[in-house]
Write a protein that holds these residues in place. Structure first.
Motif, PDB file in Angstrom:
ATOM      1  N   ALA A   8       0.848  -1.201   0.000  1.00  0.00           N
ATOM      2  CA  ALA A   8       0.000   0.000   0.000  1.00  0.00           C
ATOM      3  C   ALA A   8       0.880   1.245   0.000  1.00  0.00           C
ATOM      4  CB  ALA A   8      -0.934  -0.010   1.202  1.00  0.00           C
ATOM      5  N   PRO A  16      -6.375   1.996   2.519  1.00  0.00           N
ATOM      6  CA  PRO A  16      -6.902   1.540   3.813  1.00  0.00           C
ATOM      7  C   PRO A  16      -7.894   2.517   4.437  1.00  0.00           C
ATOM      8  CG  PRO A  16      -4.559   1.077   3.675  1.00  0.00           C
ATOM      9  CD  PRO A  16      -4.892   1.929   2.490  1.00  0.00           C
ATOM     10  N   THR A  26      -8.429  -3.482   7.039  1.00  0.00           N
ATOM     11  CA  THR A  26      -7.336  -3.779   6.105  1.00  0.00           C
ATOM     12  C   THR A  26      -6.203  -4.507   6.792  1.00  0.00           C
ATOM     13  OG1 THR A  26      -7.832  -1.823   4.770  1.00  0.00           O
ATOM     14  CG2 THR A  26      -5.651  -2.791   4.504  1.00  0.00           C
ATOM     15  N   HIS A  28      -2.293  -5.405   5.853  1.00  0.00           N
ATOM     16  CA  HIS A  28      -1.273  -5.005   4.886  1.00  0.00           C
ATOM     17  C   HIS A  28      -0.297  -6.151   4.644  1.00  0.00           C
ATOM     18  CE1 HIS A  28       2.392  -2.578   3.520  1.00  0.00           C
ATOM     19  NE2 HIS A  28       1.489  -2.487   2.581  1.00  0.00           N
ATOM     20  N   ARG A  30       3.297  -6.899   2.923  1.00  0.00           N
ATOM     21  CA  ARG A  30       4.509  -6.328   2.322  1.00  0.00           C
ATOM     22  C   ARG A  30       5.137  -7.404   1.451  1.00  0.00           C
ATOM     23  NH1 ARG A  30       5.626  -2.075   0.536  1.00  0.00           N
ATOM     24  NH2 ARG A  30       5.256  -0.945   2.474  1.00  0.00           N
ATOM     25  N   CYS A  46      -4.056   0.093   9.072  1.00  0.00           N
ATOM     26  CA  CYS A  46      -4.003  -1.354   8.861  1.00  0.00           C
ATOM     27  C   CYS A  46      -3.968  -2.078  10.199  1.00  0.00           C
ATOM     28  CB  CYS A  46      -2.782  -1.737   8.025  1.00  0.00           C
ATOM     29  SG  CYS A  46      -2.872  -1.144   6.334  1.00  0.00           S
ATOM     30  N   GLU A  49       0.096  -6.307   9.764  1.00  0.00           N
ATOM     31  CA  GLU A  49       0.992  -6.340   8.607  1.00  0.00           C
ATOM     32  C   GLU A  49       1.637  -7.719   8.533  1.00  0.00           C
ATOM     33  OE1 GLU A  49       3.210  -3.165   6.716  1.00  0.00           O
ATOM     34  OE2 GLU A  49       5.046  -4.095   7.468  1.00  0.00           O
TER      35      GLU A  49
END
Length: 413
Positions: A8, A16, A26, A28, A30, A46, A49
């Motif tokens: 993002a 988000p 949301t 996330h 990576r 988010c 993650e």
């Protein structure tokens, strides 16, 4: 409902927040190949993650445990991984017959041509001699040369001679792309003559919604580097809007785009629309709040609505754009080496009558490279006025300020 957004970054950093406004959480993701020019910082808004380490099944398992219902790319680096994760999860995604065609420009062209749509003549070359032989046979200069997975005019060149072809081939194959992958082959394409447009869309379950159409103006730097200059929304009642939209939606079908956002660039030649490229993610580096203020809608919000309430798209209830006031998006261009970004020097820019907003993409005091592509630009701004000559005059004033040292060192105390 919960969505996963892969990388993002850039325009995707707004996603988000837009999803949250429509009641969607949301996660996330990576990727293992993020855009090296973007921050890599986890976006705001988010809940979780997840770092993808190259194992799609493992990342899909983690997303399943988080209750993810749909996976979306935030920016170009997330396109292929979002498709793969959607397929692994069985959530709404895109066709997987040839997902690489949504990133690789050579495969993209072949898929679009196979669907009976007009495409540029081109060649994929692993050796400079192949590129030169093709250009000789075509005998139509200049020739466009680019990496097969280029983005944002990265390493894109207009070549006017065989010597330039060889030099550009060597430069591209000696470099990595924005995702740290080596360029082993290059794509040569004919230079398309005509006006250039982009069509931003969102899709859900194979139904497409045209969000907006803009007209590009690009200007070559040093006669070789195509550089974004400015762009303006096209009134939706102009006939060209239907022409490029119909072509863009056919391109999406050819690329098996079923869900998510797309940004399709098209040149209208003497014989009709021809594809430049189509990216299955949000378009460009716009400020959604400004676009929505002047067009009544924006792509980020439309995508969030299509995720949260798919029936709004499939039943044709997403908002249609209309131009409330003339608007011009202008890419900032630094023409000098050894420049430094100084907010103090922007006082005359802020005084422009038609200025709406400035977005700087480098920090105060940062050393600025000379602008040769989108990623070496200091940022962008918007101009708006009822009188188009006011916008044109302020645009000319901006370019003069840039030539006169807008990006030089700070003024002495």
């Amino acid at each position: 409902m919960r969505a996963a957004v892969v990388d993002a970054d850039g325009i995707g950093a707004f996603l988000p927040g837009a999803l949250a406004r429509h009641g969607v959480d949301t996660v996330h993701v990576r990727s293992d190949t993020p855009d090296v020019h973007l921050s890599g910082r986890a976006p705001d808004g988010c809940a979780v993650e997840i770092q993808h380490l190259g194992d799609v099944a493992a990342t899909a398992k983690a997303l399943r445990e988080e209750g993810v219902d749909i996976v979306l790319p935030g920016t170009e680096s997330g396109v292929l991984l979002a498709d793969a994760l959607s397929a692994a999860l069985g959530t709404p995604g895109n066709g997987m017959t040839d997902p690489l065609a949504r990133r690789d420009k050579a495969a993209m062209t072949e898929a679009v041509r196979a669907a009976g749509l007009a495409t540029a003549r081109g060649v994929t070359a692993a050796h400079a001699d192949e590129l030169v032989a093709w250009a000789r046979e075509m005998d139509d200069w200049p020739v466009v040369v680019k990496p097969r997975a280029s983005a944002g005019t990265d390493h894109v060149r207009f070549c006017h001679s065989e010597a330039e072809l060889r030099e550009t081939f060597a430069a591209i194959t000696a470099s990595t792309d924005r995702y740290a992958r080596t360029n082993t082959t290059v794509l040569g394409q004919e230079y398309l003559r005509g006006e250039e447009f982009f069509v931003n869309t969102v899709s859900r379950d194979g139904v497409h919604h045209m969000v907006e159409v803009w007209r590009y103006r690009k200007s070559p730097v040093d006669g070789a580097h195509p550089m974004y200059d400015y762009e303006e929304p096209v009134p939706p009642d102009q006939p060209v809007v239907a022409t490029v939209t119909d072509y863009a939606l056919a391109v999406l079908d050819a690329l098996e785009v079923r869900n998510g956002a797309s940004h399709t660039e098209i040149i209208v030649t003497d014989t009709g629309p021809v594809l430049v490229e189509s990216a299955t993610r949000l378009g460009g580096s716009h400020a959604p709040s400004v676009v929505s203020r002047y067009l009544g809608t924006d792509q980020v919000d439309c995508l969030a609505r299509a995720v949260a309430h798919p029936e709004e798209l499939t039943e044709g209830r997403l908002p249609r754009y209309r131009i409330r006031s003339r608007l011009r998006y202008v890419t900032l261009i630094n023409p000098h080496e050894g420049a430094v970004l100084s907010g103090e020097r922007f006082a005359p820019v802020r005084a422009l009558d038609s200025l709406v907003e400035i977005v700087l993409t480098h920090a105060e005091g940062a050393s600025l490279p000379r602008t040769v592509d989108l990623f070496t630009s200091p940022g962008y701004l918007y101009l708006s006025a009822d009188d188009p000559e006011r916008i044109a005059a302020d645009y000319r004033r901006l370019r003069q300020l840039e030539r006169d040292g807008l990006y030089r060192a700070p003024l002495p105390a």
